[in-house]
Design a protein around this motif. Structure first.
Motif, mmCIF file in Angstrom:
data_model
loop_
_atom_site.group_PDB
_atom_site.id
_atom_site.type_symbol
_atom_site.label_atom_id
_atom_site.label_comp_id
_atom_site.label_asym_id
_atom_site.label_seq_id
_atom_site.Cartn_x
_atom_site.Cartn_y
_atom_site.Cartn_z
ATOM 1 N N UNK A 122 29.242 31.474 55.099
ATOM 2 C CA UNK A 122 30.582 31.160 55.601
ATOM 3 C C UNK A 122 30.594 31.053 57.111
ATOM 4 N N UNK A 123 29.843 31.889 57.789
ATOM 5 C CA UNK A 123 29.747 31.796 59.247
ATOM 6 C C UNK A 123 29.033 30.502 59.638
ATOM 7 N N UNK A 124 27.979 30.166 58.915
ATOM 8 C CA UNK A 124 27.289 28.893 59.180
ATOM 9 C C UNK A 124 28.224 27.711 58.980
ATOM 10 N N UNK A 172 38.707 45.669 64.408
ATOM 11 C CA UNK A 172 38.641 47.019 63.855
ATOM 12 C C UNK A 172 37.254 47.268 63.285
ATOM 13 N N UNK A 173 36.731 48.485 63.524
ATOM 14 C CA UNK A 173 35.447 48.849 62.957
ATOM 15 C C UNK A 173 34.312 48.098 63.606
ATOM 16 N N UNK A 174 33.159 48.060 62.915
ATOM 17 C CA UNK A 174 32.003 47.365 63.439
ATOM 18 C C UNK A 174 32.177 45.865 63.270
ATOM 19 N N UNK A 175 31.895 45.059 64.315
ATOM 20 C CA UNK A 175 32.056 43.614 64.194
ATOM 21 C C UNK A 175 31.041 43.013 63.251
ATOM 22 N N UNK A 176 31.497 42.085 62.446
ATOM 23 C CA UNK A 176 30.601 41.377 61.551
ATOM 24 C C UNK A 176 30.059 40.133 62.228
ATOM 25 N N UNK A 177 29.248 39.309 61.519
ATOM 26 C CA UNK A 177 28.687 38.110 62.124
ATOM 27 C C UNK A 177 29.750 37.178 62.657
ATOM 28 N N UNK A 178 30.851 37.015 61.932
ATOM 29 C CA UNK A 178 31.888 36.099 62.392
ATOM 30 C C UNK A 178 32.542 36.606 63.665
ATOM 31 N N UNK A 179 32.706 37.922 63.805
ATOM 32 C CA UNK A 179 33.328 38.470 64.998
ATOM 33 C C UNK A 179 32.455 38.256 66.220
ATOM 34 N N UNK A 180 31.142 38.338 66.048
ATOM 35 C CA UNK A 180 30.261 38.191 67.194
ATOM 36 C C UNK A 180 30.096 36.730 67.588
#
Length: 409
Positions: free
Chosen positions: A87-89, A8-16
């Protein structure tokens, strides 16, 4: 690392950088696309297992899929370097660490020790001289090094294989590498934030591995005929496919058998409806000094999935901007007979490295361009096979056209 992908919405770093995948206890995995609905895929899981795996019917009936949060295979390494969210790292670090410890990413001992030292820093804190660090390492050695480097060999068999020697040096090498881990000056006081440089250092080291970020598939290949009776048989392999190329990895010996960039290979697959489920890889090589084309036959019910992923990765690479010289340099090892690409990671070129191709350990079908027979065998689908060659820029690979003089063995 279980979770679902937010769409939903714009993807964040984790989504990409991450994408949901469905896997089973049999380690069969399917990476989900944004349009996929996990619930519907779960309802069809038994059908997928029957189609794409060799699991017994009883195991298929009892198997339950699990939804996992995994690295997106189609996320370029160069964009991963631009991530700053801690958190993504951490998620990327945890997945890479799991692949290294499970020997899914084969590494030389020196690289395992360097990676293990960074895990020590994350879990045990900075190295402190005089503290009982060696005991802590010994008790949790399998948390820092792959299992095959932790087991101490016993008896003549272990001595012949050299496993005992490798395991004995791993602990001391890990401790030495732990001492050399550098601290980042002026890091934030918050614990998780202070670990971000070490997460990034771990990922940068993993980026040197040509199969980092790959999707993995199970298969078997023919063993070269050996002995007086010319017995062969088959050996289990894992096939790693990434945006850069294809690697065939020996599942037991934990080393690469074949590494090819996409411009160095042709491919096709045969399905069970036609004969048997096989992925064919064709590449340049030599036979006793004669330049030949080599065909490797990979038996796998996942051949169709692998073929589709190869095609999609090539199309995706053609549609996006060209890879940077640094990223190209970290690509898979060149096949025999082709000039290796320049590299900025000399440690991966050490003699006998587990990431180098071992074409001499493969049983391939060999033939030459002019139709001169080396072996009187060829795949039945050679015509459609060679039409699948897709070039990514200027490669050294030359497509070989099949001739009528090459008979089916």
């Amino acid at each position: 690392m279980d979770g679902t992908e937010g769409n939903a919405g714009q993807p964040g770093p984790a989504d990409r950088s991450h994408r949901s995948s469905v896997s089973s206890v049999g380690a069969r995995e399917v990476q989900l696309k944004p349009k996929h609905q996990p619930y519907k895929l779960g309802r069809q899981w038994q059908e997928l297992l029957l189609r794409f795996t060799d699991a017994p019917d009883d195991d298929v009936a009892m198997d339950e899929p699990s939804l996992q949060f995994r690295r997106n295979v189609f996320f370029p390494k160069r964009r991963e370097l631009q991530i700053h969210d801690k958190e993504v790292l951490r998620l990327l670090y945890e997945e890479a660490k799991g692949n290294v410890l499970a020997a899914r990413y084969p590494c030389d001992v020196e690289d395992c020790e360097a990676l293990g030292a960074l895990v020590c820093r994350v879990q045990l804190g900075p190295y402190q001289p005089g503290q009982p660090t060696a005991c802590a390492l010994r008790e949790k050695l399998d948390s820092f090094l792959p299992a095959h480097l932790c087991k101490r060999g016993h008896g003549l068999f272990a001595a012949l294989r050299g496993r005992g020697t490798k395991a004995g040096t791993g602990e001391q090498g890990l401790l030495n590498a732990y001492r050399r881990v550098k601290e980042v000056a002026g890091s934030e006081s918050e614990h998780e934030a202070s670990l971000s440089p070490h997460y990034r250092a771990y990922l940068l080291k993993c980026h040197e591995l040509p199969f980092y970020g790959s999707a993995f598939f199970h298969g078997e290949i023919d063993k070269p005929a050996q002995g007086f009776l010319h017995r062969g048989g088959q050996k289990p392999v894992s096939v790693a496919i990434s945006l850069e190329g294809v690697h065939v990895i020996d599942s037991r010996e934990k080393h690469v058998l074949l590494g090819l960039r996409f411009q160095e290979l042709s491919w096709d697959h045969t399905s069970p409806e036609e004969e048997e489920s096989v992925l064919w890889l064709e590449f340049d090589g030599d036979n006793e000094g004669t330049p030949v084309n080599k065909l490797l036959k990979i038996y796998s019910k996942q051949a169709e999935l692998m073929s589709s992923l190869i095609e999609y990765c090539i199309e995706l690479s053609q549609a996006t901007e060209p890879a940077t010289p640094q990223e190209s340099a970290a690509g898979p090892a060149s096949a025999a007979g082709s000039s290796p690409p320049p590299t900025q990671h000399p440690q991966l070129r050490r003699q006998g490295s587990v990431v180098c191709s071992r074409i001499q350990h493969l049983s391939t079908i060999d033939y030459v361009e002019e139709g001169e027979q080396i072996k009187r065998v060829k795949p039945k689908r050679s015509t459609s096979f060679f039409s699948r060659q897709l070039s990514l820029g200027q490669g050294s690979y030359a497509v070989v056209q099949p001739t009528e003089s090459l008979e089916q063995g």
